[in-house]
Design an enzyme around this catalytic site. Structure first.
Site, PDB file in Angstrom:
ATOM      1  N   GLU A   7       0.895  -1.319  -0.097  1.00  0.00           N
ATOM      2  CA  GLU A   7      -0.113  -0.143  -0.129  1.00  0.00           C
ATOM      3  C   GLU A   7       0.807   1.272   0.024  1.00  0.00           C
ATOM      4  OE1 GLU A   7      -2.136   1.290   3.539  1.00  0.00           O
ATOM      5  OE2 GLU A   7      -0.735   0.146   4.667  1.00  0.00           O
ATOM      6  N   GLU A   9     -10.143   1.466   9.470  1.00  0.00           N
ATOM      7  CA  GLU A   9      -8.926   1.742  10.017  1.00  0.00           C
ATOM      8  C   GLU A   9      -8.958   3.162  10.201  1.00  0.00           C
ATOM      9  OE1 GLU A   9      -4.355   0.386   8.897  1.00  0.00           O
ATOM     10  OE2 GLU A   9      -5.523   1.705   7.695  1.00  0.00           O
TER      11      GLU A   9
END
Length: 271
Positions: free
Chosen positions: A153, A251
Site C-alpha cells: 500500500e 482503519e
C-alpha cells in the site's frame, strides 16, 4: 448489513485503542463485527510461543475471524514503517515469516500487508528496490501454499516514504510478478490515496477487481466516515460494482464509545 459496508473487518491495531490490545477483538465482537485485522502485534520479529498463543487466544475467544495481518514492520512507535527495502533488516524480516505462516495456518488469515520501509542510510535506491523485491518474493512464498495474498500500500503523512501512489505500488508489484509470484496485490487504502492526491474514482474504475484489500478512513483527520469530506460510501459501492469481492477494513482514529455510530443507518436499513 446491506450496501457498501456489508462486509467489514475492524483493524484492532488502530481502532479501539483505549483498550489493551488483546481486549480489542472481544470489543469488536461486542460492537457487532465478526472479523478483525492487526498490524504486527508483537514487539520482535520472532515472538515467543506464549506471546503468539495469547494473541491467537484473544482472537478465538472473541469468536471473530482474523482476516488480515501486517508482516513485521520494524519499530512502528519509533517511526519505522516497514523493513522490506532495508538491506540491514532483511534477516529480521525473513525470520518473522515462519511466525506469519504459522498464524495463517492456525487462523485461516489470508491477507498480509507488507510495509515498504523508509530509505535506509548509506544505501542506493537500486539496492533498496532490489531488496524489497527479494523480500516480497520471500513473503509471497511463505504464504502461497496457504492461499495467502501479500498486500502493498501507499502511505501518506510519512515524509520520504517511497510509495505514495497506486502507480508506485504497481511498479514494485510488477517486478515481483515478473519473478513468477502472483499472490501479491494492491492494498487500496482510500484515505492514504486521497490525501496523496490519487484520482481514486479512476483507480477504482481501472483496477478495483484486482484490489487485494480496501481500507477506509475519512480525510482530513483520518476519522470515521462522515467526519471529513471523502465520498467513502460511493467509492466502496463503485469498487464492489467494478468487481471487488473482498472485505472493507475500518482503519481510522476514533474514541471507542463513538467509533461505529456512523454505521447505525446502514444497520437499521438491513433490519
Amino acid at each position: 448489513m446491506t450496501g457498501p459496508f456489508r462486509d467489514l473487518t475492524v483493524n484492532c491495531s488502530i481502532m479501539l485503542a483505549d483498550l489493551p490490545l488483546l481486549e480489542r477483538p472481544a470489543a469488536a465482537a461486542a460492537a457487532g463485527f465478526s472479523a478483525v485485522e492487526f498490524w504486527w502485534p508483537f514487539e520482535s520479529p520472532v515472538p515467543g510461543d506464549r506471546e503468539v498463543d495469547a494473541f491467537l487466544t484473544a482472537v478465538s475467544d472473541a469468536g471473530v475471524r482474523l482476516t488480515g495481518l501486517n508482516f513485521y514492520a520494524g519499530n512502528m512507535p519509533d517511526g519505522e514503517r516497514g523493513v522490506l527495502s532495508s538491506p540491514s533488516r532483511s534477516a529480521a524480516f525473513r525470520s518473522s515469516l515462519e511466525t506469519t505462516a504459522g498464524i495463517a495456518e492456525r487462523t485461516g488469515c489470508r491477507g498480509f500487508n507488507a510495509l515498504y520501509g523508509l530509505p535506509e542510510e548509506n544505501t542506493v535506491p537500486a539496492a533498496r528496490a532490489d531488496c524489497a523485491v527479494e523480500n516480497l518474493a520471500a513473503a509471497a512464498d511463505a504464504v502461497s501454499s496457504l492461499g495467502g495474498t501479500v498486500l502493498l500500500e501507499p502511505l501518506s503523512g510519512v515524509p520520504g516514504y517511497p510509495l505514495r501512489t497506486a502507480a508506485d505500488c504497481f511498479a514494485v508489484l510488477e517486478r515481483v510478478h515478473g519473478t513468477g509470484r502472483q499472490n501479491l496485490a494492491l492494498l487500496a487504502d482510500f484515505y492514504h490515496l486521497a490525501v496523496n492526491g490519487e484520482d481514486v474514482p479512476a483507480l477504482i474504475a481501472g483496477h478495483a477487481a484486482s484490489f487485494g484489500h480496501i481500507q477506509l478512513a475519512d480525510a482530513p483527520g483520518r476519522g470515521a466516515p462522515g467526519t471529513g469530506g471523502l465520498p467513502l460510501a460511493r467509492w466502496t459501492a463503485s469498487a464492489i460494482a467494478a468487481g471487488y469481492r473482498g472485505l472493507i477494513s475500518l482503519e481510522y482514529l476514533s474514541p471507542s464509545a463513538e467509533a461505529f455510530t456512523w454505521l447505525e443507518p446502514y444497520r437499521a436499513a438491513a433490519e
